[in-house]
Design a protein around this motif. Sequence first.
Motif, PDB file in Angstrom:
ATOM      1  N   ARG A 287      44.229  40.161  46.821  1.00 53.90           N
ATOM      2  CA  ARG A 287      44.420  41.010  48.159  1.00 53.90           C
ATOM      3  C   ARG A 287      45.873  41.148  48.745  1.00 53.90           C
ATOM      4  NH1 ARG A 287      46.613  39.140  52.769  1.00 53.90           N
ATOM      5  NH2 ARG A 287      46.041  40.247  54.940  1.00 53.90           N
ATOM      6  N   THR A 288      46.126  42.235  48.516  1.00 53.20           N
ATOM      7  CA  THR A 288      47.750  42.385  48.580  1.00 53.20           C
ATOM      8  C   THR A 288      48.389  42.402  50.234  1.00 53.20           C
ATOM      9  OG1 THR A 288      47.450  44.606  48.146  1.00 53.20           O
ATOM     10  CG2 THR A 288      47.913  43.612  46.357  1.00 53.20           C
ATOM     11  N   PRO A 289      49.662  42.047  50.438  1.00 49.20           N
ATOM     12  CA  PRO A 289      49.750  42.037  51.211  1.00 49.20           C
ATOM     13  C   PRO A 289      49.465  42.751  52.425  1.00 49.20           C
ATOM     14  CG  PRO A 289      51.556  42.191  49.741  1.00 49.20           C
ATOM     15  CD  PRO A 289      50.445  42.212  49.590  1.00 49.20           C
ATOM     16  N   MET A 290      49.491  42.757  53.842  1.00 44.40           N
ATOM     17  CA  MET A 290      48.737  43.500  54.976  1.00 44.40           C
ATOM     18  C   MET A 290      47.156  43.700  54.940  1.00 44.40           C
ATOM     19  SD  MET A 290      51.534  43.055  56.394  1.00 44.40           S
ATOM     20  CE  MET A 290      51.071  44.613  58.142  1.00 44.40           C
ATOM     21  N   GLY A 291      46.226  44.213  53.608  1.00 42.09           N
ATOM     22  CA  GLY A 291      45.109  43.888  53.404  1.00 42.09           C
ATOM     23  C   GLY A 291      44.752  45.632  52.612  1.00 42.09           C
ATOM     24  N   LEU A 292      46.353  45.764  52.900  1.00 46.93           N
ATOM     25  CA  LEU A 292      46.073  47.900  52.565  1.00 46.93           C
ATOM     26  C   LEU A 292      45.646  48.259  51.350  1.00 46.93           C
ATOM     27  CD1 LEU A 292      48.633  49.089  55.115  1.00 46.93           C
ATOM     28  CD2 LEU A 292      47.131  49.148  56.067  1.00 46.93           C
ATOM     29  N   GLY A 293      45.775  47.393  49.800  1.00 47.60           N
ATOM     30  CA  GLY A 293      45.520  48.163  49.026  1.00 47.60           C
ATOM     31  C   GLY A 293      47.078  48.347  48.499  1.00 47.60           C
ATOM     32  N   GLY A 294      46.973  48.943  47.416  1.00 48.69           N
ATOM     33  CA  GLY A 294      48.331  50.533  46.947  1.00 48.69           C
ATOM     34  C   GLY A 294      48.609  49.743  45.467  1.00 48.69           C
ATOM     35  N   MET A 295      48.820  47.944  45.923  1.00 47.11           N
ATOM     36  CA  MET A 295      49.280  47.761  44.491  1.00 47.11           C
ATOM     37  C   MET A 295      48.384  46.887  43.529  1.00 47.11           C
ATOM     38  SD  MET A 295      53.192  45.776  45.359  1.00 47.11           S
ATOM     39  CE  MET A 295      51.913  44.653  46.171  1.00 47.11           C
TER      40      MET A 295
END
Length: 876
Positions: A287-295
């Motif tokens: 899980r990446t920061p804020m749960g937004l994905g992208g990384m």
Amino acid sequence: MILAIIVGLSEAPAGSISTPPAVEGPKPRGEQISRLPELKNFVEARYPAEAREKNLEGNVTLSIDIDEKGAAIEVRVIQGAGYGFDEAALEAARQFIFNPAQAADKPVPVRITYVYHFILPGKGAKPATGTGPEASEGDDLQKVEGLEASTSPVLPITFSGRVLERGTRRPLAGAEVVITDPEVMQITGPDGGFAFRGLPAGDYKVIIGLMDYITAALKIFIHKGERTESVIYLERLSYSSLEVTVRASRPKTVVTRHVLDIQEIKKLPGTQGDTLKVVEVLPGVARTPMGLGGMLVFRGADPLDSKVFVDGLVSHELFHFGGLRSIINSDLIEDLAYYPGNFGAYYGDAAGGVVDVKTRTPKDDRWHEKLDVNIFEGGGLVEGPITKKFSVAAAFHRNWHDVVLKAVMPKDVMTFTVAPRYYDYQFKLFWNPDPNHSLETFIYGTDDKMEFLVGKEKASGFGFNYGDSFHQLSLKYKWRVNENVTNTFQPLVGLLRQKTLVLDQFINLDSFFAGGRVNSQVKFGPRYEAVFGADLLDDRLTGNINVGQSPRLGEENSPLMEGAESRRLKTTANFLNTGIYAELNAEPWPDLKIIPGIRGEYFYNIDKFGPDARLAVRYKLFDRSVIKGGVGTYHQMPPYEFTVKGYGNPNLDPEWSIQYSAGWEQRLSELVSIDTALFYVDRRDLAVTNPDFALNPSLPVYINAGKGRSYGAEFILKHDPSKYISGWISYTLMKSERRFPGQPWQLFTYDQTHNLAAVGMVKLPRNWQISFRFRLVSGNPYDRITERGGLDADNELYIYRPTAMKQSRLPLTHSLDFRMDKSFIYNWVIWSVYLDVMNIYNHRNVEFPTYSYDYGEHDYFRGLPIIPALGTTLEF
């Protein structure tokens, strides 16, 4: 049931002659008829007394279902002739015995169309290829060699039309069109067409049926000497397709590969229809920061260690900033393959994992339009045929966060507000001149901008400003030389521009890149296939920067580095990576697959070579059990800024990893399966900050002195789509660590011991659908600062001392996303409304710690609250 080409008779008694028209509907995927059914026991029909008395002849078209033993198990009249001909033909055909059809050297059931000609004795008409009911309507009738045209008269078409799917207008092949009195039947062809001949004038009731569709009925009137035409729409039982299929597709080249069928995941909650964000709830993904994905954080790798490919070509961009949304319209994606590790030699310059996005060819049956709008963004898609051999698709998408923020921001208050704006576009052209050649052109790009707004004025000088634009053009020429050799040639060009201002530091870079791939697949019999080729990417970077030295992700950010002056650099750099590869897919016996591969990478700007060897093995232990394993080496470039002369160290070596994995796949039932994997990744020669650089700036700022390791287990329990439900549960148990010069092993920034995700969907009547996504993940490790080191007057900053590197951990994160869809079906359009809610119970996860300017106070930065998105779609 397989629908096959019809059997022709070489001999038949006068008075009852059979003829074969066309294939009924499409062939099933993956099965080819190797031998047609042959009639070995012909039964001559009795000639109806009424017809004989009136000196009449007739043709009766029958549909005959033949089982694996060659018996005629069901016979129906498709086109009748009346006067007792229909009953006589049925009686005789039910006694036929065939040599069964074969596919893959095994008997298979088929459905054939059989025309019975009733000819008065003495007229001597010859047997013929059929003049099936759709012959004049454009059916692709296939003649049987050696048979001549019939001399029997062909009755005129009196009722014809097409059967289409309601809402999509897709032609429906295989639908039964039945006239009830007298009962005659037609089965629609590939274009949904049907035609009845010789119906007398009068009123008729027509019933149209097809499996998984609501039966339709209508009344028609046929005028004498005229032809009646009709378009009939059948409504599917449900348009809420099960949207959460995760399937392992052709897993012969890797140990673990998850393939997502895009048509089945478009309505996954928490993604706002963005299918590429589904990767974040698969095994091995952090899980990446804020749960937004992208990384992309796969199996404890640095996000920079993994690569994204679009149609087999490396892509510089996949998501808009912050991971808010991917830049490719989900409706243009055919499937999405995710490799957490141990991928084949086809992919290079990645020591972590790989995502490969496959775009689909534009639809060519008719023009299609789709509009999707919600409270945050909107977009559309148009596609269709230009000619019979050309088809095109174009899509566009834009958000309106900036418009909303500007409208609601107070004009007279000094309020800092981030106003993100982004748009993206895609254009695809497909040309298919013949079955052995095809050419695709794909153009896509994005433009992102974000800035601080201060009242009416834009921030300038000291502030924040971000801009990013990306455009790429690629071609794909595919040439099928013969059934054993296929060649692919894919060139690409593109432009990437980055402009970032943070306080007094800035990056202003332009990157022009070009490259491509050539690939060949060669089959050596049914059990061996070789894949070999080469890829290249030449990236020319120009611009200027004024930034301080940045540490590698996971390193301690030294206060001395923080206080160091920014480096202003005007640069022109050339990053050229080339790779050659070869792979063999071998199946020495049916239950064993062995896939060895080799790859060589050359990194021009550091003038270094990286050789790789990879091996994957799969063995079918039992009927529903597969064991698998793999090992391989993977080389990649260090972060590009670490190698730029004047800023980094152009003499760095490539980074690389050794990856090991083993697993087991078990199908518990037709719908439920388990896939597990154990993995260990050994990372070497990581480019990290030189600990002596701060004291002696003449030394290289970056050196290959870092190490890493990740190990753990992945698990996914899948329920494939059934009539009502679908979903999966994935769980990853993992530990990821790094070791930097002069320091002990420490936890990686994105080490997450436990990562649990559950996805489910329920399909309800009347085109309602609900779905959910739940995530429960360990908090990330961080440096807890409990001791201040005082003020560094020279650099005007406070110095801190962490008690222990990465020994503290943020609280557990969890969230539940929910989505509800409702579709309204009309003949020419499908209108849908949806509510997609992220974090439905409004739990604001802790994302990272925050400190006061002197490190005297400690707090947490919390993530997003509940975010509902109400939207609608129109599909024409």
